[in-house]
Design an enzyme around this catalytic site. Structure first.
Site, PDB file in Angstrom:
ATOM      1  N   ASP A  43       0.687  -1.352  -0.108  1.00 28.40           N
ATOM      2  CA  ASP A  43       0.056   0.165  -0.012  1.00 28.40           C
ATOM      3  C   ASP A  43       0.955   1.307   0.150  1.00 28.40           C
ATOM      4  O   ASP A  43       1.793   1.300   0.619  1.00 28.40           O
ATOM      5  CB  ASP A  43      -0.899  -0.142   1.131  1.00 28.40           C
ATOM      6  N   GLY A  44       0.301   2.275  -0.610  1.00 26.66           N
ATOM      7  CA  GLY A  44       0.998   3.713  -0.427  1.00 26.66           C
ATOM      8  C   GLY A  44       1.744   4.093  -1.766  1.00 26.66           C
ATOM      9  O   GLY A  44       2.286   5.387  -1.683  1.00 26.66           O
ATOM     10  N   GLY A  46       0.062   5.403  -4.437  1.00 22.58           N
ATOM     11  CA  GLY A  46      -0.476   6.878  -4.752  1.00 22.58           C
ATOM     12  C   GLY A  46      -0.008   7.768  -3.853  1.00 22.58           C
ATOM     13  O   GLY A  46       0.449   8.921  -4.546  1.00 22.58           O
ATOM     14  N   ARG A  47       0.182   7.782  -2.640  1.00 24.16           N
ATOM     15  CA  ARG A  47       0.650   8.661  -1.792  1.00 24.16           C
ATOM     16  C   ARG A  47       2.435   8.998  -2.241  1.00 24.16           C
ATOM     17  O   ARG A  47       2.564   9.942  -2.201  1.00 24.16           O
ATOM     18  CB  ARG A  47       0.372   8.199  -0.456  1.00 24.16           C
ATOM     19  N   HIS A  60       2.858   3.389  -8.993  1.00 21.18           N
ATOM     20  CA  HIS A  60       2.799   1.882  -9.133  1.00 21.18           C
ATOM     21  C   HIS A  60       4.080   1.375  -9.928  1.00 21.18           C
ATOM     22  O   HIS A  60       4.558   0.304  -9.567  1.00 21.18           O
ATOM     23  CB  HIS A  60       1.511   1.660 -10.175  1.00 21.18           C
ATOM     24  N   SER A  88      -7.142  -5.291  -6.070  1.00 15.30           N
ATOM     25  CA  SER A  88      -8.246  -6.207  -5.386  1.00 15.30           C
ATOM     26  C   SER A  88      -9.717  -5.992  -6.334  1.00 15.30           C
ATOM     27  O   SER A  88      -9.628  -4.942  -7.083  1.00 15.30           O
ATOM     28  CB  SER A  88      -8.749  -5.442  -4.026  1.00 15.30           C
ATOM     29  N   ASN A  91     -10.539  -2.657  -6.424  1.00 14.09           N
ATOM     30  CA  ASN A  91      -9.937  -1.610  -7.344  1.00 14.09           C
ATOM     31  C   ASN A  91     -10.322  -1.210  -8.640  1.00 14.09           C
ATOM     32  O   ASN A  91      -9.756  -0.136  -9.227  1.00 14.09           O
ATOM     33  CB  ASN A  91      -8.117  -2.026  -7.497  1.00 14.09           C
ATOM     34  N   ARG A  94     -11.307   2.563  -9.569  1.00 12.68           N
ATOM     35  CA  ARG A  94     -10.077   3.375  -9.768  1.00 12.68           C
ATOM     36  C   ARG A  94     -10.483   4.044 -11.093  1.00 12.68           C
ATOM     37  O   ARG A  94     -11.025   3.437 -11.939  1.00 12.68           O
ATOM     38  CB  ARG A  94      -8.865   3.050  -9.575  1.00 12.68           C
ATOM     39  N   ILE A 218      -7.037  -5.222   7.294  1.00  8.32           N
ATOM     40  CA  ILE A 218      -6.929  -6.417   6.381  1.00  8.32           C
ATOM     41  C   ILE A 218      -7.358  -6.065   4.995  1.00  8.32           C
ATOM     42  O   ILE A 218      -6.846  -6.657   3.899  1.00  8.32           O
ATOM     43  CB  ILE A 218      -7.290  -7.578   6.869  1.00  8.32           C
ATOM     44  N   SER A 219      -8.532  -5.095   4.666  1.00  2.00           N
ATOM     45  CA  SER A 219      -8.872  -4.727   3.368  1.00  2.00           C
ATOM     46  C   SER A 219      -9.267  -6.037   2.728  1.00  2.00           C
ATOM     47  O   SER A 219      -8.945  -6.053   1.492  1.00  2.00           O
ATOM     48  CB  SER A 219      -7.951  -3.862   2.715  1.00  2.00           C
TER      49      SER A 219
HETATM   50  C1  FPP Z   1      -1.785   0.253  -3.455  1.00  2.00           C
HETATM   51  O1  FPP Z   1      -1.546   1.549  -3.423  1.00  2.00           O
HETATM   52  C2  FPP Z   1      -1.085  -0.404  -4.789  1.00  2.00           C
HETATM   53  C3  FPP Z   1      -1.916  -1.056  -5.418  1.00  2.00           C
HETATM   54  C4  FPP Z   1      -3.507  -1.095  -5.861  1.00  2.00           C
HETATM   55  C5  FPP Z   1      -1.192  -1.745  -6.672  1.00  2.00           C
HETATM   56  C6  FPP Z   1      -0.164  -2.465  -6.176  1.00  2.00           C
HETATM   57  C7  FPP Z   1       0.915  -2.993  -7.367  1.00  2.00           C
HETATM   58  C8  FPP Z   1       2.050  -3.006  -7.546  1.00  2.00           C
HETATM   59  C9  FPP Z   1       3.025  -2.475  -6.603  1.00  2.00           C
HETATM   60  C10 FPP Z   1       2.719  -3.500  -8.867  1.00  2.00           C
HETATM   61  C11 FPP Z   1       2.359  -5.089  -8.999  1.00  2.00           C
HETATM   62  C12 FPP Z   1       3.094  -5.814 -10.136  1.00  2.00           C
HETATM   63  C13 FPP Z   1       2.943  -6.713 -10.665  1.00  2.00           C
HETATM   64  C14 FPP Z   1       3.827  -7.251 -11.633  1.00  2.00           C
HETATM   65  C15 FPP Z   1       1.255  -7.214 -10.799  1.00  2.00           C
HETATM   66  P1  FPP Z   1      -2.182   2.758  -3.617  1.00  2.00           P
HETATM   67  O2  FPP Z   1      -2.244   3.043  -4.917  1.00  2.00           O
HETATM   68  O3  FPP Z   1      -3.775   2.297  -3.013  1.00  2.00           O
HETATM   69  O4  FPP Z   1      -1.711   3.847  -2.645  1.00  2.00           O
HETATM   70  P2  FPP Z   1      -2.432   4.828  -1.998  1.00  2.00           P
HETATM   71  O5  FPP Z   1      -3.196   4.365  -0.621  1.00  2.00           O
HETATM   72  O6  FPP Z   1      -1.270   5.956  -1.303  1.00  2.00           O
HETATM   73  O7  FPP Z   1      -3.284   5.596  -2.889  1.00  2.00           O
END
Ligand code: FPP
Length: 263
Positions: A43-44, A46-47, A60, A88, A91, A94, A218-219
């Site tokens: 997680d994180g 985006g931030r 990402h 998820s 997701n 988004r 746990i989301s």
């Molecule tokens: C959550 O952070 C992250 C995700 C929804 C995506 C995670 C995916 C990757 C790290 C890459 C995966 C790689 C492969 C090859 C499938 P967020 O966007 O919710 O962050 P935020 O809470 O800060 O907005």
């Protein structure tokens, strides 16, 4: 051909060269209990991007690099299974361009990392509902499966279009089908049988679940499988998560006393 061999060798040397401090820490950690299965809520992203004035997809992209580092760190430690919550069932809400970007990451990872995963004897798979995933994403997953199926080392699973509640509902439906067709007797339905109908049927339950970004929840991730897992949270954002922090989580895990309800 020579160029390809050269780039392979450079990649190999880079991935093998651990800092002496990491090497030492790794050896110490290996003396303690190693979790068989580590599951991570990454997680994180985006931030991380927003803090830098960048678009969310840049987060990402950075997060994918962390996937590579943590896969190496887990493999070096001898962990049997690493499961990464990558997308998820929630997701899909988004913005479309972010969803498209995330759905393209498996193809990119296949292109950039398959050689190393094969070299490391890692198998790659997916947990989640295939139905809604775009054709090109499924093709990349198939490419991973086919490219690594002969491997016998760590199982790296991407949780894609994954939601624990829908996983359990789906399992119940499949069990009902099998009871109705006479394949399964109602009296046989127990925890072990239920496990076999989950997307994770090929994996042990996670011993350790890590979540980055300071959120302590746990989301909808592996609600059934996490029943007795040790949970570890860190404030750091996923793109900043490192081998050092991963090993810190393992050290903390080694200090926990797991009693499974006994004294
Ligand atoms: C959550 O952070 C992250 C995700 C929804 C995506 C995670 C995916 C990757 C790290 C890459 C995966 C790689 C492969 C090859 C499938 P967020 O966007 O919710 O962050 P935020 O809470 O800060 O907005």
């Amino acid at each position: 051909m020579i160029e390809r061999l050269k780039s392979w060798l450079v990649g190999y040397q880079k991935e093998k060269s651990l800092k002496p401090a990491d090497e030492e820490r790794l050896e110490l950690l290996k003396k303690g209990p190693i979790p068989r299965h580590v599951a991570i809520i990454m997680d994180g992203n985006g931030r991380w991007a927003q803090k830098r004035g960048m678009p969310r997809i840049a987060g990402h992209r950075a997060g994918m690099k962390t996937v590579r580092h943590i896969t190496r760190a887990a493999d070096d430690l001898g962990i049997e299974a690493l499961t990464l919550y990558s997308f998820s069932t929630e997701n899909w809400k988004r913005p479309q361009d972010e969803v498209n970007y995330l759905m393209g990451l498996p193809e990119e990872f296949l292109r950039t990392d398959l050689d190393e995963l094969v070299r490391r004897n890692i198998r790659v798979g997916m947990v989640g509902r295939e139905e809604e995933l775009p054709e090109h994403t499924l093709r990349a997953i198939e490419g991973f499966k086919a490219g690594t199926e002969g491997n016998t080392g760590m199982m790296l699973s991407f949780a894609l279009n994954y939601g624990a509640r829908s996983e359990m509902i789906q399992a119940v439906k499949w069990i009902i089908d099998d009871v109705e067709s006479g394949k399964v007797d109602k009296g046989e339905v127990d925890e072990g049988l239920f496990d076999q109908y989950l997307y994770t049927s090929n994996l042990p339950d996670p011993d350790l679940m890590i979540r980055t970004s300071g959120e302590v929840r746990i989301s909808n991730f592996m609600l059934w499988q996490l029943a007795y897992s040790e949970l570890w949270f860190t404030d750091g954002l996923w793109p900043d998560f490192s081998r050092e922090l991963f090993y810190k989580a393992i050290e903390d895990f080694q200090r926990r006393s797991r009693r499974y309800g006994a004294v």
